[in-house]
Motif scaffolding. Structure first.
Motif, PDB file in Angstrom:
ATOM      1  N   ILE A 173       0.829  -1.250  -0.169  1.00  0.00           N
ATOM      2  CA  ILE A 173      -0.017  -0.121   0.228  1.00  0.00           C
ATOM      3  C   ILE A 173       0.882   1.191   0.008  1.00  0.00           C
ATOM      4  N   PRO A 174       0.835   2.085  -1.052  1.00  0.00           N
ATOM      5  CA  PRO A 174       1.701   3.200  -1.251  1.00  0.00           C
ATOM      6  C   PRO A 174       1.114   4.345  -0.114  1.00  0.00           C
ATOM      7  N   ASN A 175       1.574   5.460  -0.495  1.00  0.00           N
ATOM      8  CA  ASN A 175       1.063   6.973   0.377  1.00  0.00           C
ATOM      9  C   ASN A 175       1.563   6.988   1.512  1.00  0.00           C
ATOM     10  N   GLY A 176       2.470   5.857   2.219  1.00  0.00           N
ATOM     11  CA  GLY A 176       2.882   6.135   3.614  1.00  0.00           C
ATOM     12  C   GLY A 176       2.080   5.561   4.592  1.00  0.00           C
ATOM     13  N   VAL A 177       0.854   4.783   4.006  1.00  0.00           N
ATOM     14  CA  VAL A 177      -0.172   4.454   5.066  1.00  0.00           C
ATOM     15  C   VAL A 177      -0.191   2.815   5.277  1.00  0.00           C
ATOM     16  N   GLY A 178       0.923   2.189   4.386  1.00  0.00           N
ATOM     17  CA  GLY A 178       0.867   0.816   4.739  1.00  0.00           C
ATOM     18  C   GLY A 178       0.976   0.313   6.001  1.00  0.00           C
ATOM     19  N   SER A 179       1.797   0.854   6.788  1.00  0.00           N
ATOM     20  CA  SER A 179       2.180   0.560   7.996  1.00  0.00           C
ATOM     21  C   SER A 179       0.899   0.718   9.004  1.00  0.00           C
ATOM     22  N   THR A 180       0.169   1.695   8.862  1.00  0.00           N
ATOM     23  CA  THR A 180      -1.115   1.999   9.466  1.00  0.00           C
ATOM     24  C   THR A 180      -1.960   0.883   9.253  1.00  0.00           C
ATOM     25  N   VAL A 181      -1.895   0.274   7.918  1.00  0.00           N
ATOM     26  CA  VAL A 181      -3.098  -0.600   7.708  1.00  0.00           C
ATOM     27  C   VAL A 181      -2.607  -1.988   8.478  1.00  0.00           C
ATOM     28  N   ARG A 182      -1.262  -2.093   8.392  1.00  0.00           N
ATOM     29  CA  ARG A 182      -0.727  -3.242   8.684  1.00  0.00           C
ATOM     30  C   ARG A 182      -1.198  -3.519  10.397  1.00  0.00           C
ATOM     31  N   GLU A 183      -1.051  -2.282  10.958  1.00  0.00           N
ATOM     32  CA  GLU A 183      -1.295  -2.159  12.571  1.00  0.00           C
ATOM     33  C   GLU A 183      -2.839  -2.453  12.800  1.00  0.00           C
ATOM     34  N   GLY A 184      -3.644  -2.011  11.886  1.00  0.00           N
ATOM     35  CA  GLY A 184      -4.958  -2.201  12.040  1.00  0.00           C
ATOM     36  C   GLY A 184      -5.368  -3.534  11.736  1.00  0.00           C
ATOM     37  N   CYS A 185      -4.789  -4.231  10.918  1.00  0.00           N
ATOM     38  CA  CYS A 185      -5.204  -5.599  10.415  1.00  0.00           C
ATOM     39  C   CYS A 185      -4.658  -6.469  11.796  1.00  0.00           C
ATOM     40  N   GLU A 186      -3.475  -6.050  12.600  1.00  0.00           N
ATOM     41  CA  GLU A 186      -2.903  -7.055  13.369  1.00  0.00           C
ATOM     42  C   GLU A 186      -4.047  -6.843  14.334  1.00  0.00           C
ATOM     43  N   HIS A 187      -4.274  -5.616  14.889  1.00  0.00           N
ATOM     44  CA  HIS A 187      -5.410  -5.416  15.912  1.00  0.00           C
ATOM     45  C   HIS A 187      -6.738  -6.001  15.635  1.00  0.00           C
TER      46      HIS A 187
ATOM     47  N   LYS B 247      -6.406  -9.747  16.275  1.00  0.00           N
ATOM     48  CA  LYS B 247      -6.286 -10.257  17.630  1.00  0.00           C
ATOM     49  C   LYS B 247      -7.444 -10.153  18.552  1.00  0.00           C
ATOM     50  N   ILE B 248      -8.257  -9.082  18.246  1.00  0.00           N
ATOM     51  CA  ILE B 248      -9.645  -8.927  18.980  1.00  0.00           C
ATOM     52  C   ILE B 248     -10.881  -9.576  18.313  1.00  0.00           C
ATOM     53  N   GLN B 249     -10.330 -10.067  17.175  1.00  0.00           N
ATOM     54  CA  GLN B 249     -11.530 -10.821  16.476  1.00  0.00           C
ATOM     55  C   GLN B 249     -12.740 -10.063  16.308  1.00  0.00           C
ATOM     56  N   GLU B 250     -12.513  -8.800  15.932  1.00  0.00           N
ATOM     57  CA  GLU B 250     -13.705  -7.874  15.779  1.00  0.00           C
ATOM     58  C   GLU B 250     -13.140  -7.020  14.457  1.00  0.00           C
ATOM     59  N   SER B 251     -14.080  -6.588  13.566  1.00  0.00           N
ATOM     60  CA  SER B 251     -14.114  -5.590  12.504  1.00  0.00           C
ATOM     61  C   SER B 251     -13.734  -4.201  13.156  1.00  0.00           C
ATOM     62  N   ILE B 252     -12.951  -3.609  12.263  1.00  0.00           N
ATOM     63  CA  ILE B 252     -12.604  -2.219  12.764  1.00  0.00           C
ATOM     64  C   ILE B 252     -12.649  -1.374  11.340  1.00  0.00           C
ATOM     65  N   ARG B 253     -12.750   0.029  11.601  1.00  0.00           N
ATOM     66  CA  ARG B 253     -12.656   0.869  10.407  1.00  0.00           C
ATOM     67  C   ARG B 253     -11.844   1.968  10.953  1.00  0.00           C
ATOM     68  N   PHE B 254     -11.168   2.566   9.666  1.00  0.00           N
ATOM     69  CA  PHE B 254     -10.620   3.832   9.834  1.00  0.00           C
ATOM     70  C   PHE B 254     -10.157   4.416   8.580  1.00  0.00           C
ATOM     71  N   GLU B 255     -10.248   5.882   8.759  1.00  0.00           N
ATOM     72  CA  GLU B 255      -9.801   6.604   7.290  1.00  0.00           C
ATOM     73  C   GLU B 255      -8.447   6.897   6.987  1.00  0.00           C
ATOM     74  N   GLU B 256      -8.107   7.075   5.691  1.00  0.00           N
ATOM     75  CA  GLU B 256      -6.814   7.290   5.339  1.00  0.00           C
ATOM     76  C   GLU B 256      -6.725   8.236   4.099  1.00  0.00           C
ATOM     77  N   TYR B 257      -5.679   8.974   4.034  1.00  0.00           N
ATOM     78  CA  TYR B 257      -5.797   9.950   2.859  1.00  0.00           C
ATOM     79  C   TYR B 257      -4.647   9.111   1.844  1.00  0.00           C
ATOM     80  N   PHE B 258      -4.991   8.980   0.592  1.00  0.00           N
ATOM     81  CA  PHE B 258      -3.888   8.447  -0.185  1.00  0.00           C
ATOM     82  C   PHE B 258      -3.476   9.609  -1.260  1.00  0.00           C
ATOM     83  N   GLU B 259      -2.144  10.240  -0.855  1.00  0.00           N
ATOM     84  CA  GLU B 259      -1.733  11.433  -1.706  1.00  0.00           C
ATOM     85  C   GLU B 259      -1.533  11.035  -2.864  1.00  0.00           C
ATOM     86  N   SER B 260      -1.182  10.155  -3.274  1.00  0.00           N
ATOM     87  CA  SER B 260      -0.833  10.033  -4.875  1.00  0.00           C
ATOM     88  C   SER B 260      -1.918  10.033  -5.759  1.00  0.00           C
ATOM     89  N   LEU B 261      -2.844   9.588  -5.055  1.00  0.00           N
ATOM     90  CA  LEU B 261      -4.435   9.699  -5.663  1.00  0.00           C
ATOM     91  C   LEU B 261      -5.351  10.893  -5.259  1.00  0.00           C
TER      92      LEU B 261
END
Length: 539
Positions: free
Chosen positions: A62-76, A79-93
């Motif tokens: 995932i480009p735009n410097g948000v890949g690490s954030t997505v990875r952390e969200g997936c890990e979380h 771990k908790i076995q619950e869906s989560i949501r968050f918003e991110e800005y993709f600068e190149s797009l």
């Protein structure tokens, strides 16, 4: 929604076909958070196809410097076995995405939904609300001079529109003059308040001629007939938004904003309405300012006339009084009864004329010869007034009760004059019974109170209301405003003494203090005068 054996897609091939029909981006990750599936929509977001992305760690894919954030969200989520949501800005797009992470036992699915339009609408709404709030605060600050309020509005509107410059102008069509009265501009734009250029060299001429708002997205394509005209006569302008300011029914000038770059999409209806509303407010304030200036000039002329007239009358009146006194001293015994009566009338008339002139002089000097305001103890003021009137109080067997009185901001001498006049009135118009006078203070006015000009009044913030009540003959409701007019008398000189200027003087002094004076409606006999004065305890 676990990963099935022999399938690289959570949910199997049926789920994969479903994901392919979804236009939004969808990717699947294994327990190590490596991409095992991505649909066609994800290629647009991630910039590569499934064959290139399969097996790639999500933080790298995932480009735009948000890949690490997505990875952390997936890990979380895993771990908790619950869906989560968050918003991110993709600068190149230049786009905003809502990411929803759905966990299985050993895998996750990530859904990307483009929310750019919603985010921009919300951002636009916030900016508009902020602009309205900022404008309201600028308008509501009554202590700021109008020039500072206008400068604040120019900055607020310019930042809201995103233009390089904003200006308030005044115009003289008859002489083809356009003058910048206030300017707010980016650095590098050489504009100064006070600059005057030919009106026909500016875009604002179109606003003045049309008498309405003019919005131009791109002058080169939308208004080529304007050529190289500008809003100020200095530098080329690519886009323009201007609206007329009306004062007393005529175009006073313009409230305009412009930029050296065109405005893609043009100026919205909301932006045009926003500028128009503020221009209306500026026009209203300019009308009020012009009215106050005319009123101040008129009052100054009136004061000069009253002072000159009363001052010039004193000398001939002094001569008349002197000769009447001589006649009285030398010839009174030689005059018959009619002659003595006529002479008494003349002496009394001269005395009353002198009192009226002195009252008119005091009235004309309220503004020009008043002392600066300072904290004044009203109890001390009343003590002095009572001492001066002690003979009248004893003579009439008057009773006087004075409650606890506050300290106010004011002119000590003028306030003493107000209370002396009101107490003298209460004694004079007490009727056949001994005067009974009560003086109290409160922070509130009674309901339905009416000011000296017949308007409803209120003590307002920082005001105290002093009430002087008597049990005398009262004042007819129809005369409750008339008594504050200069030389207005409700009774003959034979019935009650006085010049008819005392209450007018009280009103002028109280208004100089920023207050009001009025007569409180009372169904019983008697009169209650109320006056509001600034509280000295409030800074």
């Amino acid at each position: 929604m676990g990963e099935q054996s022999g399938s690289t897609t959570p949910g199997g091939d049926g789920a994969a076909r479903t994901y392919e029909r979804i236009t939004d981006a969808v990717i699947a990750l294994d327990g190590e958070f490596r991409i095992t599936f991505c649909n066609a929509g994800s290629e647009r977001v991630l910039g590569e196809g499934e064959s290139e992305l399969r097996g790639t760690p999500v933080q790298d894919a995932i480009p735009n410097g948000v890949g690490s954030t997505v990875r952390e969200g997936c890990e979380h989520a895993l771990k908790i076995q619950e869906s989560i949501r968050f918003e991110e800005y993709f600068e190149s797009l230049d786009a905003w995405y809502e990411l929803r992470v759905y966990p299985a036992e050993t895998a996750v699915t990530v859904h990307f939904r483009d929310i750019t339009d919603r985010v921009r609408r919300e951002d636009q709404l916030r900016r508009r609300e902020r602009a309205l709030q900022d404008a309201y605060e600028a308008l509501a600050d009554a202590n700021r001079p109008l020039s500072e309020q206008v400068e604040g509005l120019l900055r607020i509107v310019r930042e809201t529109l995103g233009t390089e410059c904003g200006a308030l102008s005044s115009i003289q069509e008859s002489t083809n003059e356009y003058t910048l009265e206030a300017v707010d501009a980016d650095e590098g734009i050489a504009l100064q308040a006070g600059t005057t250029v030919p009106l026909d060299s500016t875009n604002c001429q179109r606003v003045v001629t049309a008498g309405r708002t003019v919005a131009i997205e791109d002058l080169e394509t939308d208004a080529p007939e304007l050529g190289k005209r500008t809003a100020s006569g200095d530098g080329e302008v690519a886009c323009y938004l201007g609206t007329p300011i009306f004062v007393d029914g005529s175009v006073y000038g313009t409230f305009c904003f412009y930029d050296r770059e065109s405005c893609p999409g043009g100026f919205s209806d909301w932006e045009q309405t926003f500028v128009g509303l503020l221009a209306n407010w500026i026009g209203y304030k300019l009308e009020r300012q012009r009215y106050r200036e005319r009123l101040e000039a008129s009052n100054e002329q009136l004061e000069q006339f009253a002072y000159a007239a009363s001052h010039d009358l004193q000398e001939p009146l002094r001569m008349v009084s002197s000769y009447l006194s001589l006649i009285q001293q030398r010839y009174e015994e030689e005059l018959d009864e009619d002659g003595q009566e006529f002479l008494a009338f003349a002496v009394d008339g001269a005395d009353r004329m002198r009192e009226m002139i002195e009252g008119l002089l005091a009235y004309s000097r309220v503004e020009t010869q008043g002392d600066p305001f300072e904290p004044v103890d009203l109890e001390t003021v009343l003590e002095d007034v009572v001492d001066d009137l002690q003979f009248r109080l004893d003579e009439t067997d008057a009773t006087l009760s004075i409650g606890s009185l506050p300290r106010v901001q004011g002119d000590d001498d003028q306030l003493r004059q107000v209370f002396q006049n009101l107490l003298e009135n209460a004694i004079e118009y007490s009727g056949d019974e001994p005067p009974s006078i009560h003086i109290t203070a409160d922070r509130k006015t009674a309901t339905d109170s009416t000011g000296a000009r017949g308007e409803a009044v209120s003590s307002g913030d920082g005001k105290l209301v002093i009430s002087i009540s008597d049990a005398g003959i009262g004042i007819d409701p129809d005369n409750r405003t008339r008594v504050f007019e200069v030389f207005e008398r409700l009774h003959s000189h034979d019935a009650h003494a006085g010049t008819g200027i005392g209450l007018a003087l009280c009103q002028r002094i109280v208004e100089r203090h920023g207050g009001e004076i009025w007569i409180h409606p009372d169904p019983d006999e008697g009169t209650t005068f109320c006056l509001s004065l600034p509280d000295a305890s409030i800074e």
